[in-house]
Design a protein around this motif. Structure first.
Motif, short mmCIF file in Angstrom:
data_model
loop_
_atom_site.label_atom_id
_atom_site.label_comp_id
_atom_site.label_asym_id
_atom_site.label_seq_id
_atom_site.Cartn_x
_atom_site.Cartn_y
_atom_site.Cartn_z
N GLN A 64 0.85 -1.18 0.00
CA GLN A 64 0.00 0.00 0.00
C GLN A 64 0.89 1.24 0.00
O GLN A 64 1.81 1.35 0.83
N CYS A 65 0.63 2.14 -0.92
CA CYS A 65 1.43 3.37 -1.01
C CYS A 65 1.22 4.18 0.27
O CYS A 65 0.10 4.38 0.72
N SER A 66 2.33 4.66 0.84
CA SER A 66 2.22 5.39 2.10
C SER A 66 1.72 6.82 1.88
O SER A 66 1.37 7.50 2.82
N ARG A 67 1.68 7.27 0.62
CA ARG A 67 1.18 8.63 0.36
C ARG A 67 -0.28 8.64 -0.08
O ARG A 67 -1.08 9.37 0.45
N CYS A 68 -0.61 7.80 -1.10
CA CYS A 68 -1.97 7.88 -1.64
C CYS A 68 -2.84 6.71 -1.16
O CYS A 68 -4.03 6.68 -1.45
N LEU A 69 -2.25 5.78 -0.43
CA LEU A 69 -2.96 4.64 0.15
C LEU A 69 -3.52 3.65 -0.87
O LEU A 69 -4.28 2.76 -0.52
N LEU A 132 6.15 3.60 -1.91
CA LEU A 132 5.56 4.63 -2.76
C LEU A 132 5.18 4.01 -4.10
O LEU A 132 5.99 3.31 -4.69
N CYS A 133 3.96 4.28 -4.56
CA CYS A 133 3.51 3.72 -5.84
C CYS A 133 4.37 4.28 -6.96
O CYS A 133 4.58 3.63 -7.97
N SER A 134 4.87 5.51 -6.79
CA SER A 134 5.88 6.07 -7.68
C SER A 134 6.55 7.21 -6.93
O SER A 134 5.96 7.79 -6.02
N ALA A 136 6.93 10.01 -7.85
CA ALA A 136 6.22 11.25 -8.10
C ALA A 136 4.80 11.22 -7.54
O ALA A 136 4.00 12.10 -7.84
N CYS A 137 4.48 10.24 -6.73
CA CYS A 137 3.12 10.13 -6.19
C CYS A 137 2.72 11.43 -5.51
O CYS A 137 3.45 11.97 -4.68
N ARG A 138 1.55 11.95 -5.87
CA ARG A 138 1.13 13.25 -5.34
C ARG A 138 0.32 13.10 -4.05
O ARG A 138 -0.06 14.10 -3.44
N LEU A 148 -4.74 12.72 -5.50
CA LEU A 148 -4.29 13.74 -6.45
C LEU A 148 -3.61 13.16 -7.68
O LEU A 148 -3.34 13.88 -8.63
N ASN A 149 -3.34 11.84 -7.67
CA ASN A 149 -2.79 11.21 -8.87
C ASN A 149 -3.87 11.05 -9.94
O ASN A 149 -3.57 11.01 -11.12
N SER A 150 -5.12 10.90 -9.51
CA SER A 150 -6.17 10.62 -10.47
C SER A 150 -7.15 11.78 -10.63
O SER A 150 -7.88 11.82 -11.61
ZN LIG Z 1 0.90 6.67 -4.20
#
Ligand SMILES: [Zn+2]
Ligand SMILES: [Zn+2]
Length: 177
Positions: A64-69, A132-134, A136-138, A148-150
């Motif tokens: 699970q991305c720690s920024r966007c979940l 992190l999914c990337s 650049a994950c927002r 905010l990525n989508s």
């Molecule tokens: Zn992410």
């Protein structure tokens, strides 16, 4: 999957196997094995009852991305070298030969090495601290929680940073004086 250590034929044996994700059920909370695991390892008997294991395991894990979940998959390829000693000796002779090299000591029980458990531990060690999914994950909008990525929720244009608001307040005070 358990490897019976007394059935090793030579002093050193090569071992290769593919494990299906289902063999890791129930899966760990921090990550999920999302692809078959390819394990390649060498086991060498050291002394009377210790074994040196040098291996490499490759798979894909879902985190699970720690920024966007959001959940995302990433390749995991980990190399490791461990020394296995019988679990009972760890209690009765804790200082036995542990420090002669830098190898991490692990324990086997009743003559068998729990390969799945070993892999779980290695995966756990290889996971990123903050997945992190990337790069650049927002992340999520701190205001409305939108990913905010989508989407572009539009909050940022109207939302004032509280620290900036304080500064603006100070500037206004200056003008009034
Ligand atoms: Zn992410
Ligand atoms: Zn928003």
């Amino acid at each position: 999957m358990f490897l019976e250590l007394n059935q090793l034929r030579g002093a050193r044996e090569h071992f290769e196997r593919r494990f299906e994700p289902a063999e890791f059920d129930p899966q760990d909370e921090d990550y999920r094995v999302a692809a078959p695991v390819d394990l390649s390892m060498d086991i060498e008997k050291v002394g009377t009852d210790a074994f040196r294991v040098k291996g490499r395991a490759a798979t894909k894990v879902e985190l699970q991305c720690s920024r966007c979940l959001e959940n995302f998959e990433m390749p995991l390829d980990t190399s490791f070298e461990l020394r296995y000693v019988p679990a009972i000796d760890a209690h009765t002779e804790p200082e036995r030969e542990i420090a002669e090299d830098d190898l991490t000591t692990a324990f086997y029980r009743e003559g068998s090495l729990d390969v799945i458990e070993m892999l779980r531990e290695q995966f756990q060690l290889a996971l990123p601290m903050k997945p992190l999914c990337s790069q650049a994950c927002r992340g999520l909008c701190p205001h409305c929680g939108a990913n905010l990525n989508s989407t572009d929720c539009g909050c940022r244009s109207t939302w004032d940073d509280p620290r900036l608001a304080v500064l603006k307040g100070l500037l206004n005070t200056d003008k009034e004086n």
